[in-house]
Design an enzyme around this catalytic site. Structure first.
Site, PDB file in Angstrom:
ATOM      1  N   GLY A  49      -1.775 -12.482  10.265  1.00 40.94           N
ATOM      2  CA  GLY A  49      -0.374 -13.151  10.893  1.00 40.94           C
ATOM      3  C   GLY A  49       0.215 -12.276  11.907  1.00 40.94           C
ATOM      4  N   ARG A 286       4.294 -10.097  -3.281  1.00 38.55           N
ATOM      5  CA  ARG A 286       3.636 -11.354  -3.599  1.00 38.55           C
ATOM      6  C   ARG A 286       3.031 -11.013  -4.616  1.00 38.55           C
ATOM      7  NH1 ARG A 286       0.354  -9.000   2.051  1.00 38.55           N
ATOM      8  NH2 ARG A 286       1.788 -10.132   3.196  1.00 38.55           N
ATOM      9  N   GLU A 426      -8.665  -1.088   5.438  1.00 41.99           N
ATOM     10  CA  GLU A 426      -8.355  -2.036   3.816  1.00 41.99           C
ATOM     11  C   GLU A 426     -10.280  -1.075   2.712  1.00 41.99           C
ATOM     12  OE1 GLU A 426      -8.337  -6.018   1.734  1.00 41.99           O
ATOM     13  OE2 GLU A 426      -8.255  -6.037   3.670  1.00 41.99           O
ATOM     14  N   ALA A 441      -0.385  -3.523   6.129  1.00 38.32           N
ATOM     15  CA  ALA A 441      -1.885  -3.681   6.447  1.00 38.32           C
ATOM     16  C   ALA A 441      -1.876  -2.990   7.745  1.00 38.32           C
ATOM     17  CB  ALA A 441      -2.403  -4.964   5.964  1.00 38.32           C
TER      18      ALA A 441
END
Length: 463
Positions: A49, A286, A426, A441
């Site tokens: 997103g 999450r 990551e 992120a």
């Protein structure tokens, strides 16, 4: 293409972190190459997103959100990762978030929505900038165009296999393969690893976290398979926090991809189980939501909203393609009545009506959620149309990886920097702790991508 090529900086991985590193290094005068093992660029950064948390941004200021700071975002981030993230790394990320976002806007040319920010779960303020289109396409397209304009070669179908060190222990080259041919990319200043995590490698995920097993699909791009972590470990890099693996709670039960349209929960949509009952705060972390879903009947849930929410939710409006696809798959349904929504998925209507009636009452009383304390407030759902989508958790983000310092230098097992080796994104394992908060992120990959590129370019000048 020559089998041996000479550059100042070699960047491995053409996602957001890699492009940020390459563009930054090139802007500092370095001769840069960007290599990517997949046929196309972007990786997870493309399909994300792409929301980016930025405290004290120009959009927050426009929306009169005046009390956000890097320190507040850092506190949220550390708390969200159960204080297992590195405070110094988190501090660098949050302090550099705004100038990096301004760089993306002004130098890279990324268009962000001018009057809208997200508040992801675990954040105390609405602070996530949203790119036009609500995906990473806007960002990666602009990066690709800029890299081309700057003369940065981007070589796809080129898989890095070995980091080469000189007699002094400095990383000076990358050995790679493309088809049946071998190549060596010499790096005068350094190599930047920006290869992403290992969320698409089910065996590797299960190895480090046996709880995330065959039940889980993945949201990740197919190239996110983690071999570069072992390549870096072989070169002396230290791997940390490898068992910290995040699932995204709201994903397609068939393919595993994120249901971006169901981000309507950030605008008031509710989560209900097969019994038609709410069971968790929709804006929780999450991992908390994922674990709560797995405890429900069938280990899935539904996201439910109505036109009242859909009309104010840009994420619903922008993802019409998803709406069509998920409806065709039979995991999403639209109904003029709440009963129609319940009947389609065989949810007890009386239970669902009682749940929605209670939500409506709390919405009428100011939106305060007395049951699950939804920090965004509850919205009225008394009238249709109603939209409902089935969802499951999928493997989403691997928080573990290479240990780096604030200069994005990869550290060895003694905590010393490995000369000539940098990492960002990551592939690193020091930022997020046990759980990454949504929107962090992109901040992480952009901030440390730039730092890594700058550091490698500086090394090239110094040698």
């Amino acid at each position: 293409m020559p089998a041996v090529q000479n550059y100042d900086v070699v960047v491995i991985g053409a996602g957001g972190a890699g492009f940020a590193a390459a563009v930054e290094a090139k802007s500092k005068g370095a001769n840069v190459v960007l290599i990517e093992k997949m046929p196309t660029v972007g990786g997870n950064s493309l399909i994300s997103g792409a929301e980016m948390n930025v405290p004290n941004s120009w959009v927050q200021n426009k929306l009169n959100i005046k009390d956000d700071t890097p320190a507040r975002m850092a506190a949220d981030t550390l708390k969200g990762g159960d204080f297992k993230g590195d405070p110094e790394i988190v501090g660098v990320m949050t302090v550099n978030a705004l100038p990096t976002a301004e760089w993306l806007r002004d130098t890279v040319g990324v268009n962000f929505e001018k009057d809208n920010v997200f508040q992801f779960g675990g954040h105390s303020r609405k602070r996530a900038l949203i790119p036009e289109g609500h995906t990473g396409t806007e960002v990666i397209t602009k990066f690709s165009a800029l890299a081309d304009k700057m003369g940065i070669p981007v070589i796809t179908n080129m898989k890095a296999e070995e980091l080469v060190k000189d007699k002094d222990g400095r990383v000076v080259a990358v050995k790679a393969v493309s088809g049946d041919k071998e190549y060596t990319f010499n790096a005068k200043g350094g190599v930047v690893l920006a290869t992403g995590g290992f969320g698409a490698n089910a065996q590797m995920v299960k190895k480090y976290n046996p709880n995330i097993d065959e039940r889980f699909k993945t949201t990740d791009a197919p190239g996110t398979t983690g071999e570069a972590l072992y390549m870096a470990e072989k070169a002396g890099g230290q791997l940390v926090n490898m068992g910290y693996i995040q699932t995204y709670p709201i994903c397609d039960p068939i393919s595993g991809v994120i249901e971006l349209i169901a981000d309507a929960r950030f605008d008031g949509a509710i989560l209900v189980n097969q019994e038609g009952k709410r069971f968790v705060e929709e804006l929780e972390r999450r991992d908390v939501i994922s674990n709560a879903i797995l405890k429900q009947p069938g280990a899935y849930c539904y996201v439910l909203w109505n036109d009242n929410i859909g009309k104010i939710s840009n994420t619903v409006k922008i993802h019409d393609t998803e709406y069509q696809a998920f409806t065709k798959q039979g995991i999403m349904h639209t109904s003029d009545t709440l009963k129609g929504a319940a009947d389609f998925f065989h949810i007890p209507y009386a239970n669902l009506k009682a749940t929605v009636d209670r939500v409506n009452q709390m919405a009428k009383d100011g939106g305060k959620d007395l049951d699950f304390h939804n920090r965004g407030g509850l919205k009225d759902m008394s009238t249709g149309k109603y939209y409902i989508i089935k969802a499951v958790p999928s493997t989403h983000h691997t928080m573990g990886g290479l240990k780096i310092n604030t200069k994005a230098e990869v550290l060895d097992k003694n905590g010393k920097p490995i000369p000539g080796l940098f990492a960002a994104g990551e592939v690193t394992g020091t930022t997020h702790g046990t759980n990454r908060l949504g929107g962090n992120a992109y901040t992480d990959i952009m901030v440390f991508g730039r730092i890594a590129g700058d550091g490698a370019a500086a090394e090239a000048k110094a040698r």
